[in-house]
Design a protein around this motif. Structure first.
Motif, PDB file in Angstrom:
ATOM      1  N   LYS A 225       0.875  -1.298  -0.001  1.00 49.82           N
ATOM      2  CA  LYS A 225      -0.091  -0.031   0.025  1.00 49.82           C
ATOM      3  C   LYS A 225       0.836   1.233  -0.045  1.00 49.82           C
ATOM      4  CE  LYS A 225      -4.395  -1.690   1.454  1.00 49.82           C
ATOM      5  NZ  LYS A 225      -4.714  -2.609   2.290  1.00 49.82           N
ATOM      6  N   ALA A 226       1.742   1.279  -0.936  1.00 48.34           N
ATOM      7  CA  ALA A 226       2.419   2.630  -0.913  1.00 48.34           C
ATOM      8  C   ALA A 226       2.364   3.120  -2.413  1.00 48.34           C
ATOM      9  CB  ALA A 226       4.072   2.186  -0.777  1.00 48.34           C
ATOM     10  N   PRO A 227       2.474   4.500  -2.668  1.00 49.58           N
ATOM     11  CA  PRO A 227       2.220   5.249  -3.878  1.00 49.58           C
ATOM     12  C   PRO A 227       3.228   4.366  -4.716  1.00 49.58           C
ATOM     13  CG  PRO A 227       2.913   6.794  -2.300  1.00 49.58           C
ATOM     14  CD  PRO A 227       2.942   5.309  -1.442  1.00 49.58           C
ATOM     15  N   VAL A 228       2.949   4.275  -6.081  1.00 48.39           N
ATOM     16  CA  VAL A 228       3.596   3.641  -7.126  1.00 48.39           C
ATOM     17  C   VAL A 228       3.853   4.667  -8.182  1.00 48.39           C
ATOM     18  CG1 VAL A 228       3.672   1.996  -8.832  1.00 48.39           C
ATOM     19  CG2 VAL A 228       2.414   1.569  -6.742  1.00 48.39           C
ATOM     20  N   TYR A 229       4.960   4.928  -8.624  1.00 50.43           N
ATOM     21  CA  TYR A 229       5.681   5.729  -9.534  1.00 50.43           C
ATOM     22  C   TYR A 229       5.793   5.080 -10.723  1.00 50.43           C
ATOM     23  CZ  TYR A 229       5.202   9.358  -6.040  1.00 50.43           C
ATOM     24  OH  TYR A 229       4.961   9.883  -4.957  1.00 50.43           O
ATOM     25  N   ALA A 230       5.536   5.478 -12.215  1.00 51.52           N
ATOM     26  CA  ALA A 230       5.965   4.969 -13.316  1.00 51.52           C
ATOM     27  C   ALA A 230       6.151   5.930 -14.601  1.00 51.52           C
ATOM     28  CB  ALA A 230       5.588   3.603 -13.623  1.00 51.52           C
ATOM     29  N   ARG A 231       6.761   6.185 -15.566  1.00 55.64           N
ATOM     30  CA  ARG A 231       6.492   6.749 -16.733  1.00 55.64           C
ATOM     31  C   ARG A 231       5.165   6.242 -17.436  1.00 55.64           C
ATOM     32  NH1 ARG A 231      11.794   6.874 -19.880  1.00 55.64           N
ATOM     33  NH2 ARG A 231      11.044   8.556 -21.124  1.00 55.64           N
ATOM     34  N   PRO A 232       4.602   7.056 -18.271  1.00 56.31           N
ATOM     35  CA  PRO A 232       3.345   6.704 -18.419  1.00 56.31           C
ATOM     36  C   PRO A 232       3.105   5.556 -19.386  1.00 56.31           C
ATOM     37  CG  PRO A 232       3.892   9.144 -19.413  1.00 56.31           C
ATOM     38  CD  PRO A 232       5.284   8.568 -18.725  1.00 56.31           C
ATOM     39  N   PHE A 233       3.880   5.031 -20.340  1.00 61.97           N
ATOM     40  CA  PHE A 233       3.586   3.838 -20.921  1.00 61.97           C
ATOM     41  C   PHE A 233       3.859   2.578 -19.913  1.00 61.97           C
ATOM     42  CE2 PHE A 233       5.549  -0.069 -22.657  1.00 61.97           C
ATOM     43  CZ  PHE A 233       4.931  -0.597 -23.625  1.00 61.97           C
ATOM     44  N   THR A 234       4.840   2.585 -19.311  1.00 62.85           N
ATOM     45  CA  THR A 234       5.190   1.683 -17.935  1.00 62.85           C
ATOM     46  C   THR A 234       3.973   1.656 -17.057  1.00 62.85           C
ATOM     47  OG1 THR A 234       7.529   1.991 -18.258  1.00 62.85           O
ATOM     48  CG2 THR A 234       6.561   0.902 -16.317  1.00 62.85           C
ATOM     49  N   GLY A 235       3.556   2.943 -16.835  1.00 62.47           N
ATOM     50  CA  GLY A 235       2.309   3.298 -15.722  1.00 62.47           C
ATOM     51  C   GLY A 235       1.136   2.863 -16.451  1.00 62.47           C
ATOM     52  N   THR A 236       0.900   2.727 -17.729  1.00 57.83           N
ATOM     53  CA  THR A 236      -0.326   2.411 -18.374  1.00 57.83           C
ATOM     54  C   THR A 236      -0.311   0.786 -18.244  1.00 57.83           C
ATOM     55  OG1 THR A 236      -0.267   4.068 -19.899  1.00 57.83           O
ATOM     56  CG2 THR A 236      -1.646   2.253 -20.443  1.00 57.83           C
ATOM     57  N   ILE A 237       0.675   0.130 -18.114  1.00 56.68           N
ATOM     58  CA  ILE A 237       0.743  -1.378 -18.081  1.00 56.68           C
ATOM     59  C   ILE A 237       0.554  -1.660 -16.476  1.00 56.68           C
ATOM     60  CG2 ILE A 237       2.141  -3.402 -18.308  1.00 56.68           C
ATOM     61  CD1 ILE A 237       1.338  -2.501 -20.860  1.00 56.68           C
ATOM     62  N   ALA A 238       1.253  -0.894 -15.609  1.00 60.09           N
ATOM     63  CA  ALA A 238       1.055  -1.080 -14.426  1.00 60.09           C
ATOM     64  C   ALA A 238      -0.181  -0.717 -13.817  1.00 60.09           C
ATOM     65  CB  ALA A 238       2.058   0.193 -13.589  1.00 60.09           C
ATOM     66  N   ARG A 239      -0.883   0.044 -14.340  1.00 61.90           N
ATOM     67  CA  ARG A 239      -2.266   0.210 -14.030  1.00 61.90           C
ATOM     68  C   ARG A 239      -3.264  -0.878 -14.555  1.00 61.90           C
ATOM     69  NH1 ARG A 239      -3.606   6.738 -15.505  1.00 61.90           N
ATOM     70  NH2 ARG A 239      -2.498   7.455 -13.262  1.00 61.90           N
ATOM     71  N   LEU A 240      -2.969  -1.606 -15.681  1.00 57.18           N
ATOM     72  CA  LEU A 240      -3.788  -2.662 -15.990  1.00 57.18           C
ATOM     73  C   LEU A 240      -3.684  -3.790 -15.139  1.00 57.18           C
ATOM     74  CD1 LEU A 240      -2.934  -2.607 -19.937  1.00 57.18           C
ATOM     75  CD2 LEU A 240      -5.072  -1.975 -18.777  1.00 57.18           C
ATOM     76  N   LYS A 241      -2.263  -3.792 -14.620  1.00 59.09           N
ATOM     77  CA  LYS A 241      -1.895  -4.903 -13.608  1.00 59.09           C
ATOM     78  C   LYS A 241      -2.564  -4.690 -12.055  1.00 59.09           C
ATOM     79  CE  LYS A 241       1.161  -7.033 -15.934  1.00 59.09           C
ATOM     80  NZ  LYS A 241       1.035  -8.441 -16.339  1.00 59.09           N
ATOM     81  N   MET A 242      -2.916  -3.521 -11.856  1.00 59.15           N
ATOM     82  CA  MET A 242      -3.718  -3.193 -10.624  1.00 59.15           C
ATOM     83  C   MET A 242      -5.057  -3.539 -11.024  1.00 59.15           C
ATOM     84  SD  MET A 242      -1.525  -1.931  -8.299  1.00 59.15           S
ATOM     85  CE  MET A 242      -2.350  -0.666  -7.137  1.00 59.15           C
ATOM     86  N   GLU A 243      -5.805  -3.040 -12.030  1.00 57.71           N
ATOM     87  CA  GLU A 243      -7.065  -3.374 -12.329  1.00 57.71           C
ATOM     88  C   GLU A 243      -7.432  -5.065 -12.475  1.00 57.71           C
ATOM     89  OE1 GLU A 243      -7.746  -1.356 -16.349  1.00 57.71           O
ATOM     90  OE2 GLU A 243      -9.239   0.028 -15.195  1.00 57.71           O
ATOM     91  N   ASP A 244      -6.338  -5.623 -12.870  1.00 53.97           N
ATOM     92  CA  ASP A 244      -6.709  -7.051 -13.325  1.00 53.97           C
ATOM     93  C   ASP A 244      -7.078  -7.762 -11.800  1.00 53.97           C
ATOM     94  OD1 ASP A 244      -6.237  -7.054 -15.951  1.00 53.97           O
ATOM     95  OD2 ASP A 244      -4.260  -7.988 -15.937  1.00 53.97           O
ATOM     96  N   GLN A 245      -6.269  -7.029 -10.857  1.00 53.19           N
ATOM     97  CA  GLN A 245      -6.318  -7.726  -9.484  1.00 53.19           C
ATOM     98  C   GLN A 245      -7.160  -6.943  -8.603  1.00 53.19           C
ATOM     99  OE1 GLN A 245      -5.279 -10.715  -8.931  1.00 53.19           O
ATOM    100  NE2 GLN A 245      -4.433 -10.566 -10.949  1.00 53.19           N
ATOM    101  N   GLY A 246      -8.395  -6.230  -9.173  1.00 51.60           N
ATOM    102  CA  GLY A 246      -9.222  -5.101  -8.702  1.00 51.60           C
ATOM    103  C   GLY A 246      -8.775  -4.132  -7.807  1.00 51.60           C
ATOM    104  N   GLN A 247      -7.590  -3.697  -7.808  1.00 46.86           N
ATOM    105  CA  GLN A 247      -7.012  -2.505  -7.346  1.00 46.86           C
ATOM    106  C   GLN A 247      -7.228  -1.093  -8.013  1.00 46.86           C
ATOM    107  OE1 GLN A 247      -5.706  -3.350  -4.385  1.00 46.86           O
ATOM    108  NE2 GLN A 247      -6.005  -5.581  -4.790  1.00 46.86           N
ATOM    109  N   ASP A 248      -7.080  -0.172  -7.194  1.00 45.57           N
ATOM    110  CA  ASP A 248      -7.254   1.263  -7.845  1.00 45.57           C
ATOM    111  C   ASP A 248      -6.151   1.507  -8.834  1.00 45.57           C
ATOM    112  OD1 ASP A 248      -8.036   3.615  -8.484  1.00 45.57           O
ATOM    113  OD2 ASP A 248      -7.785   4.498  -6.647  1.00 45.57           O
ATOM    114  N   PRO A 249      -6.343   1.788 -10.169  1.00 45.00           N
ATOM    115  CA  PRO A 249      -5.328   1.765 -10.908  1.00 45.00           C
ATOM    116  C   PRO A 249      -4.725   3.350 -10.887  1.00 45.00           C
ATOM    117  CG  PRO A 249      -7.396   1.760 -12.185  1.00 45.00           C
ATOM    118  CD  PRO A 249      -7.864   1.484 -10.920  1.00 45.00           C
ATOM    119  N   GLU A 250      -5.606   4.262 -10.157  1.00 44.94           N
ATOM    120  CA  GLU A 250      -4.987   5.354  -9.845  1.00 44.94           C
ATOM    121  C   GLU A 250      -3.733   5.733  -9.027  1.00 44.94           C
ATOM    122  OE1 GLU A 250      -6.197   7.972 -11.846  1.00 44.94           O
ATOM    123  OE2 GLU A 250      -7.134   6.585 -12.846  1.00 44.94           O
ATOM    124  N   THR A 251      -3.661   4.543  -8.177  1.00 47.11           N
ATOM    125  CA  THR A 251      -2.723   4.425  -7.373  1.00 47.11           C
ATOM    126  C   THR A 251      -1.354   4.605  -7.955  1.00 47.11           C
ATOM    127  OG1 THR A 251      -3.746   2.708  -6.070  1.00 47.11           O
ATOM    128  CG2 THR A 251      -1.553   2.849  -5.570  1.00 47.11           C
TER     129      THR A 251
END
Lengths: 556, 556
Positions: free
Chosen positions: B93-119
């Motif tokens: 539960k810490a803030p997650v940082y990434a550049r936009p392309f990486t972040g887009t994939i990271a957000r999908l990873k969060m969504e896939d597991q029911g987590q808030d992508p905006e993290t």
């Protein structure tokens, strides 16, 4: 025109690299007299054959016709050519022929399985011939990565077959027979109808190198080493063992051989006369007492086999010897595809000990035992056969070899295991397809690869297992609640309750609600319980386990 | 002198290639404020982790200290760097940082597991900085085999750390950031205390090649093809996808992408702006209607994954498309060690269809995404760090990288997962060893690699299973005979009698002879029955199966 035909039928080795077993036959269709060339094994793996000890060709077709089997000819002593002999011979019971070194190993294979070693007869090579029904068979010395490899010159009523066996074109193989182009030319002089030919290295674009080319690099490496030197290669590559041992001896090191297979090969080499002048070896006890820089170990396990000497040394002490920082470990071998993970595990374990590992990325310390593409072309040209039958290869190798034959103006065809070819015409002609497969040696039992036994094991490994027990009384009423026993499954799932309790509750509910007809029927109970366990587990843990339902009826 | 210290602790990625997870901390010992770099997965295999879905680093240490975790930084979007994010984030539960392309994939990873992508927060690269407790972190664009890879410039109270992430020195990477030596020099200008550095290709002796070097060979191959062309590579290698697609388009072919991962990557590339000018693609339905020589498929599954498009096509029809004789299949990829068998299976299946397979034996159609040995030296020299910490490698890679650093005059140390280093001095100093391991995602459940669950599955796969059921009445007397149920075992053994009957007889004999004390004790019965089954099976079938004993007591 004769009604007899000349047939070829690979039962193993065509469409794979391993478990070689090739049948030739001549006679009226369905009444051909037969010979078998080689009877090898292939090795199991966790992906497809967990728990299996060895894999053999399925010889059911040949066993049913064993009254027509004249003889078994072994071309050389590699496991994929002779490894199944002791296990399968009792089902075939034909005379076995081999040259002395190969025969010595073949006799050990027979003995290991309680068979009479004298069944294996030693033969002299070309021009000596063995009569086997309509065939006259002669052993043609070839070079390979084991001494005394041979092709077979098989004379039939309709022409000569040259079955190459495994071979390369090495004129200086150190141990064993050199490639002798004059001898091959002599065999070809009377005309060759069929060249049945090794396909292993058809994708290797450059001419193969001689065994002698690895000596200098090995020598240099060993001379410069400061700690203990350990080298591993295939136990059967006696030429390499000799090169390694001589490099060690010349660097002032005592040689110690570790691994049963290696000692067995050396003994067979000496006994059969193919190996002379092997440097004197010391025992592991003696090696342990010497300074590290005076010792060279030559060990088994180049493919990462877990019980072989290399793996044992990478895990700690073996036979009183252990490695230490500053030692050198040489892989004088190629990693066979599929064994990478096991080899890398050893390399990393050695790295943790501070041992320097030299592997053969640059082909400095190893050469292949098989003819490369230009070498195959040379043999096509030298032998001028009417047709080529590619063998000893996966489908991709066989197919590429057909293309290569076409480039050389020779008809050829891909014939994988079970494809019977008629070789009597001007090109190989598929005539029958035989149901073939694999036989697994599983502990002491031979089982069919498709029997479902290994499939069930794989399923348990992938899915885990739930054993459900239910007891029914004389009136088909449940006695107590059903219970479950989990193996290979997590104890809790999504609900945080014990998985076993969740399953037991669901099963109990089913039993309470089940009608008399269901309760009287074991199949119905079993099917329902299996379904309930799988659904319920899917919800809880996201997996559908294998289920064994044991129903005990007190009435029974 | 400050009592604070600067620490480094790899929880994954050091001593293996995969599941990267690196912790840095600064503060008083035991009270350091922490950041985490990457949170990746590694992939299971049948040998060691049958039935497992994904493998994560064991983050227990970090989870216990999550109140001190300031942020998670993702360097790039490869699975081994971001794949565990959605699964493990809830435990951190810490803030997650990434550049936009990486972040887009990271957000999908969060969504896939029911987590808030905006993290996941998108960040700009160097010179932009993110404050995270005592750290200032800046994303340094590097070239790699996926767009927008980044190293991290981590400024700490005691100096600058450069964490390279995965990188190569490619000045013309086609898609994504080129290697910019001026930028690296700018970062190095103020002095670099620690270079934490990719070790993957430390054994590759020649300088790495640019992504542009594969274009001409691919172009030539596609131009000459006469049937359908299929190419596979890593879905995340967008530059390669573009090169392949452009080669197809320029040869007059319509491009069709097959495989979910590939479409997802392309979409993320377009969405984040890293990918422009990708050739127009057609749907599988459209492709199926076109002449074969007007189609190029670009597909997932370069590692032989059984459910990916490559494997599916090799088995027959997929998405309405199927291959035929004369088609061309290109592996524009390297086979990762351990995947050889799966890849070769596909090659042979394609060969059976008459498809010509081109694989990358000669490095014509693929380049690596990692810096080779001379490239690593160049970075050592360019960055002039006070010390090097090798990461992203098996033990052998880390050890070799330490040697390379020494050649370049830089202190370095092998620090595998769990080794905490103090980076505050003039060389990396091991200060603590943390118990680490692996966490398996098994269906929906996270289990420990050492929990014994997977070990039990492996045992069942190797040995087969016998379930023994016995019922005892209220007086502890056996009710009927014990019976056995076999899974993954042959039905008959040496005696030719049914194995189950042999076992049941032996078990029954035991029960008849057992004294009251034994019969009253489940543990004793179980132990004895297990022993009897194993011994008896060893005699019959040469194997010792796993045994589950179910004892039902009517008294209970």
């Amino acid at each position: 025109m004769s009604k007899n035909r000349l047939i070829y039928l690979p039962l193993g080795g065509a469409g794979e690299i391993g478990m070689n077993a090739y049948v030739y036959g001549y006679g009226a269709p369905g009444k051909e007299r037969l010979i078998l060339v080689d009877l090898g094994v292939t090795f199991p793996n966790m992906d497809t054959s967990p728990g299996v000890d060895l894999i053999f060709a399925d010889i059911a077709w040949l066993e049913e016709r064993r009254d027509r089997l004249e003889a078994i000819f072994i071309t050389h002593a590699h496991e994929d050519h002779v490894g199944a002999l002791g296990h399968l011979w009792p089902r075939l019971k034909a005379p076995v022929y081999a040259r002395p070194f190969t025969g010595t190993i073949a006799r050990l294979k027979m003995e290991d399985q309680g068979q009479d070693p004298e069944t294996v007869r030693f033969v002299e090579p070309w021009p000596n011939r063995i009569a086997a029904g309509p065939f006259q068979v002669s052993y043609l010395p070839v070079s390979h990565s084991i001494p005394e490899s041979s092709g077979l010159v098989i004379d039939t009523p309709v022409g000569r077959i040259v079955h190459t066996g495994d071979f390369k074109l090495d004129r200086t193989p150190i141990v064993g027979d050199p490639f002798d182009p004059d001898l091959w030319a002599e065999v070809a002089a009377d005309g060759v109808k069929v060249l049945t030919c090794d396909s292993t290295n058809v994708f290797s674009p450059n001419p193969g190198r001689s065994e002698t080319t690895v000596g200098p690099a090995i020598r240099q490496l060993v001379e410069r080493a400061e700690g203990m030197v350990v080298a591993t290669t295939f136990a059967s590559n006696i030429a390499r063992l000799k090169t390694l041992a001589e490099a060690g001896r010349d660097a002032g090191r005592s040689i110690c051989l570790l691994g049963r297979a290696m000692r067995r090969m050396i003994e067979a080499g000496v006994e059969s006369g193919v190996l002379t002048d092997f440097p004197k070896v010391v025992s592991p006890e003696e090696a342990a007492d010497l300074p590290r820089d005076k010792v060279m170990l030559i060990v088994t396990g180049s493919q990462g086999e877990r019980r072989a000497a290399s793996a044992q040394l990478s895990r700690g002490k073996y036979m009183g010897l252990s490695l230490a920082a500053g030692d050198l470990f040489l892989f004088s071998s190629k990693t066979i595809p599929g064994n990478e993970r096991d080899v890398i595990r050893i390399v990393n374990a050695l790295s943790e000990m501070g041992v320097d590992v030299v592997s053969d990325d640059a082909d400095l310390y190893h050469v292949s035992g098989h003819a490369n593409r230009p070498d195959l072309s040379r043999i096509h040209t030298l032998m001028k056969p009417e047709m080529v039958v590619p063998m000893h290869g996966e489908h991709r190798h066989l197919r590429e070899h057909v293309k290569l034959a076409a480039e050389n103006g020779l008809p050829a065809v891909v014939a994988v295991n079970g494809t019977m070819l008629d070789l009597g015409g001007d090109r190989p002609q598929p005539v029958e397809f035989i149901e073939t497969g694999r036989t697994y040696l599983d502990g002491a039992v031979q089982i069919g690869a498709m029997d479902g036994i290994v499939r069930d094991r794989i399923r348990m490994a992938l899915n885990g297992l739930v054993v459900v027990t239910v007891i029914l009384d004389e009136e088909d009423e449940p006695l107590g609640e059903p219970w479950v026993d989990l193996t290979g499954l997590p104890e809790t799932g999504r609900s945080r309750a014990a998985l076993s309790e969740v399953l037991e509750e669901d099963l109990d509910q089913f039993l309470r609600r089940a009608d008399d007809k269901t309760l009287a029927d074991d199949d119905k109970i079993e099917e329902a319980m299996r379904r309930i366990v799988r659904q319920s587990a899917q919800t809880e843990i996201g997996k559908k386990p294998e289920v064994v339902v044991v129903i005990s009826r007190l009435s029974a």
